[in-house]
Motif scaffolding. Structure first.
Motif, mmCIF file in Angstrom:
data_model
loop_
_atom_site.group_PDB
_atom_site.id
_atom_site.type_symbol
_atom_site.label_atom_id
_atom_site.label_comp_id
_atom_site.label_asym_id
_atom_site.label_seq_id
_atom_site.Cartn_x
_atom_site.Cartn_y
_atom_site.Cartn_z
ATOM 1 N N GLU A 18 0.806 -1.222 0.000
ATOM 2 C CA GLU A 18 0.000 0.000 0.000
ATOM 3 C C GLU A 18 0.840 1.275 0.000
ATOM 4 O OE1 GLU A 18 0.802 -1.312 4.133
ATOM 5 O OE2 GLU A 18 -0.090 -2.320 2.418
ATOM 6 N N ASN A 19 2.126 1.150 0.352
ATOM 7 C CA ASN A 19 3.037 2.301 0.307
ATOM 8 C C ASN A 19 3.873 2.311 -0.972
ATOM 9 O OD1 ASN A 19 2.304 3.386 2.877
ATOM 10 N ND2 ASN A 19 3.459 1.718 3.816
ATOM 11 N N ASN A 20 3.510 1.453 -1.925
ATOM 12 C CA ASN A 20 4.207 1.339 -3.206
ATOM 13 C C ASN A 20 5.649 0.849 -3.032
ATOM 14 O OD1 ASN A 20 3.793 1.434 -5.966
ATOM 15 N ND2 ASN A 20 4.853 3.367 -6.170
ATOM 16 N N MET A 21 5.843 -0.025 -2.034
ATOM 17 C CA MET A 21 7.167 -0.572 -1.762
ATOM 18 C C MET A 21 7.150 -2.077 -1.996
ATOM 19 S SD MET A 21 8.082 1.705 1.572
ATOM 20 C CE MET A 21 9.826 1.382 1.625
ATOM 21 N N CYS A 22 8.278 -2.623 -2.446
ATOM 22 C CA CYS A 22 8.415 -4.049 -2.727
ATOM 23 C C CYS A 22 9.318 -4.700 -1.686
ATOM 24 C CB CYS A 22 9.039 -4.274 -4.102
ATOM 25 S SG CYS A 22 8.076 -3.607 -5.458
ATOM 26 N N SER A 23 9.148 -6.005 -1.497
ATOM 27 C CA SER A 23 10.025 -6.764 -0.599
ATOM 28 C C SER A 23 11.203 -7.301 -1.401
ATOM 29 C CB SER A 23 9.271 -7.944 0.024
ATOM 30 O OG SER A 23 8.317 -7.478 0.934
ATOM 31 N N TRP A 24 12.376 -7.172 -0.826
ATOM 32 C CA TRP A 24 13.597 -7.643 -1.464
ATOM 33 C C TRP A 24 14.445 -8.383 -0.447
ATOM 34 C CZ3 TRP A 24 13.778 -6.936 -6.570
ATOM 35 C CH2 TRP A 24 12.964 -5.954 -7.105
ATOM 36 N N ALA A 25 15.258 -9.283 -0.918
ATOM 37 C CA ALA A 25 16.210 -9.982 -0.063
ATOM 38 C C ALA A 25 17.618 -9.655 -0.546
ATOM 39 C CB ALA A 25 15.973 -11.492 -0.121
ATOM 40 N N LEU A 26 18.468 -9.265 0.376
ATOM 41 C CA LEU A 26 19.870 -8.990 0.066
ATOM 42 C C LEU A 26 20.694 -9.952 0.907
ATOM 43 C CD1 LEU A 26 19.740 -5.099 0.235
ATOM 44 C CD2 LEU A 26 19.724 -6.514 -1.812
ATOM 45 N N ARG A 27 21.165 -11.000 0.290
ATOM 46 C CA ARG A 27 21.908 -12.020 1.014
ATOM 47 C C ARG A 27 23.337 -12.080 0.516
ATOM 48 N NH1 ARG A 27 16.787 -14.397 0.160
ATOM 49 N NH2 ARG A 27 15.716 -14.769 2.129
ATOM 50 N N SER A 28 24.248 -12.258 1.446
ATOM 51 C CA SER A 28 25.658 -12.406 1.097
ATOM 52 C C SER A 28 25.971 -13.875 0.869
ATOM 53 C CB SER A 28 26.543 -11.854 2.217
ATOM 54 O OG SER A 28 26.297 -10.479 2.382
ATOM 55 N N LEU A 29 27.020 -14.115 0.102
ATOM 56 C CA LEU A 29 27.453 -15.471 -0.196
ATOM 57 C C LEU A 29 28.839 -15.664 0.401
ATOM 58 C CD1 LEU A 29 27.156 -18.157 -1.796
ATOM 59 C CD2 LEU A 29 28.166 -16.960 -3.745
ATOM 60 N N LEU A 30 28.988 -16.676 1.257
ATOM 61 C CA LEU A 30 30.267 -16.987 1.883
ATOM 62 C C LEU A 30 30.797 -18.274 1.267
ATOM 63 C CD1 LEU A 30 32.215 -16.037 4.115
ATOM 64 C CD2 LEU A 30 31.001 -17.576 5.667
ATOM 65 N N ILE A 31 31.987 -18.212 0.703
ATOM 66 C CA ILE A 31 32.563 -19.349 -0.005
ATOM 67 C C ILE A 31 33.820 -19.802 0.722
ATOM 68 C CG2 ILE A 31 33.563 -20.155 -2.177
ATOM 69 C CD1 ILE A 31 32.014 -17.732 -3.492
ATOM 70 N N GLU A 32 33.830 -21.072 1.127
ATOM 71 C CA GLU A 32 35.028 -21.657 1.716
ATOM 72 C C GLU A 32 35.731 -22.454 0.615
ATOM 73 O OE1 GLU A 32 34.792 -23.303 5.854
ATOM 74 O OE2 GLU A 32 32.644 -23.157 5.392
ATOM 75 N N ASP A 33 36.980 -22.094 0.314
ATOM 76 C CA ASP A 33 37.747 -22.754 -0.733
ATOM 77 C C ASP A 33 39.139 -23.042 -0.183
ATOM 78 O OD1 ASP A 33 38.616 -23.758 -3.193
ATOM 79 O OD2 ASP A 33 39.176 -21.770 -3.929
ATOM 80 N N GLY A 34 39.305 -24.249 0.331
ATOM 81 C CA GLY A 34 40.577 -24.593 0.949
ATOM 82 C C GLY A 34 40.826 -23.705 2.154
ATOM 83 N N ASP A 35 41.937 -22.973 2.123
ATOM 84 C CA ASP A 35 42.257 -22.078 3.246
ATOM 85 C C ASP A 35 41.795 -20.644 2.987
ATOM 86 O OD1 ASP A 35 44.067 -21.500 1.260
ATOM 87 O OD2 ASP A 35 45.816 -21.430 2.574
ATOM 88 N N ARG A 36 40.987 -20.464 1.947
ATOM 89 C CA ARG A 36 40.462 -19.131 1.636
ATOM 90 C C ARG A 36 38.991 -19.039 2.031
ATOM 91 N NH1 ARG A 36 41.585 -17.693 -4.394
ATOM 92 N NH2 ARG A 36 40.253 -19.504 -4.640
ATOM 93 N N LEU A 37 38.617 -17.847 2.482
ATOM 94 C CA LEU A 37 37.228 -17.560 2.815
ATOM 95 C C LEU A 37 36.852 -16.299 2.037
ATOM 96 C CD1 LEU A 37 34.957 -18.659 4.616
ATOM 97 C CD2 LEU A 37 35.671 -17.012 6.355
ATOM 98 N N ILE A 38 35.928 -16.449 1.115
ATOM 99 C CA ILE A 38 35.572 -15.377 0.185
ATOM 100 C C ILE A 38 34.149 -14.920 0.487
ATOM 101 C CG2 ILE A 38 35.257 -14.785 -2.252
ATOM 102 C CD1 ILE A 38 37.137 -17.338 -2.743
ATOM 103 N N LEU A 39 33.964 -13.623 0.582
ATOM 104 C CA LEU A 39 32.642 -13.062 0.852
ATOM 105 C C LEU A 39 32.189 -12.237 -0.344
ATOM 106 C CD1 LEU A 39 30.343 -12.500 2.910
ATOM 107 C CD2 LEU A 39 31.591 -10.425 3.512
ATOM 108 N N VAL A 40 31.022 -12.594 -0.878
ATOM 109 C CA VAL A 40 30.377 -11.800 -1.919
ATOM 110 C C VAL A 40 29.233 -11.084 -1.210
ATOM 111 C CG1 VAL A 40 29.175 -11.838 -4.133
ATOM 112 C CG2 VAL A 40 30.986 -13.513 -3.663
ATOM 113 N N ASP A 41 29.401 -9.803 -0.971
ATOM 114 C CA ASP A 41 28.446 -9.035 -0.180
ATOM 115 C C ASP A 41 27.455 -8.325 -1.084
ATOM 116 O OD1 ASP A 41 27.091 -7.613 1.711
ATOM 117 O OD2 ASP A 41 28.764 -6.353 2.285
ATOM 118 N N THR A 42 26.183 -8.677 -0.961
ATOM 119 C CA THR A 42 25.139 -8.066 -1.779
ATOM 120 C C THR A 42 24.264 -7.123 -0.962
ATOM 121 O OG1 THR A 42 23.643 -9.904 -1.329
ATOM 122 C CG2 THR A 42 25.034 -10.072 -3.288
ATOM 123 N N GLY A 43 24.692 -6.816 0.242
ATOM 124 C CA GLY A 43 23.910 -5.954 1.121
ATOM 125 C C GLY A 43 24.006 -4.489 0.734
ATOM 126 N N MET A 44 23.297 -3.658 1.479
ATOM 127 C CA MET A 44 23.322 -2.222 1.189
ATOM 128 C C MET A 44 23.984 -1.418 2.287
ATOM 129 S SD MET A 44 19.449 -1.016 1.410
ATOM 130 C CE MET A 44 18.318 -1.547 2.625
#
Length: 79
Positions: A18-44
């Protein structure tokens, strides 16, 4: 959220409330690759002015740090 795209084109897939607003999800992706930890941050982040957040409904009180901690990590673990 869709800029100059007419509402008639997006409202069927992303209905607004009713306020002309939509629901959205902003989720980050955490990737464990051997001894590396990679974060793909999609937040605001939280550094915008109050007027900016007036265009959004924030759901819950999760933060990047809390989400990492739930999985046994901290921001210092990101390589």
């Amino acid at each position: 959220m869709f800029g100059v795209v007419p509402k008639s084109m997006w409202q069927k897939l992303n209905p607004a409330d009713e306020n002309n607003m939509c629901s959205w999800a902003l989720r980050s992706l955490l990737i464990e690759d051997g001894d590396r930890l990679i974060l793909v941050d999609t937040g605001m982040g939280d550094k915008q002015v109050a007027k900016f957040f007036g265009h959004y409904y924030l759901h819950g009180d999760d933060s990047l740090d809390r989400s990492l901690a739930k999985n046994g990590f901290s921001r210092d673990d990101i390589t």
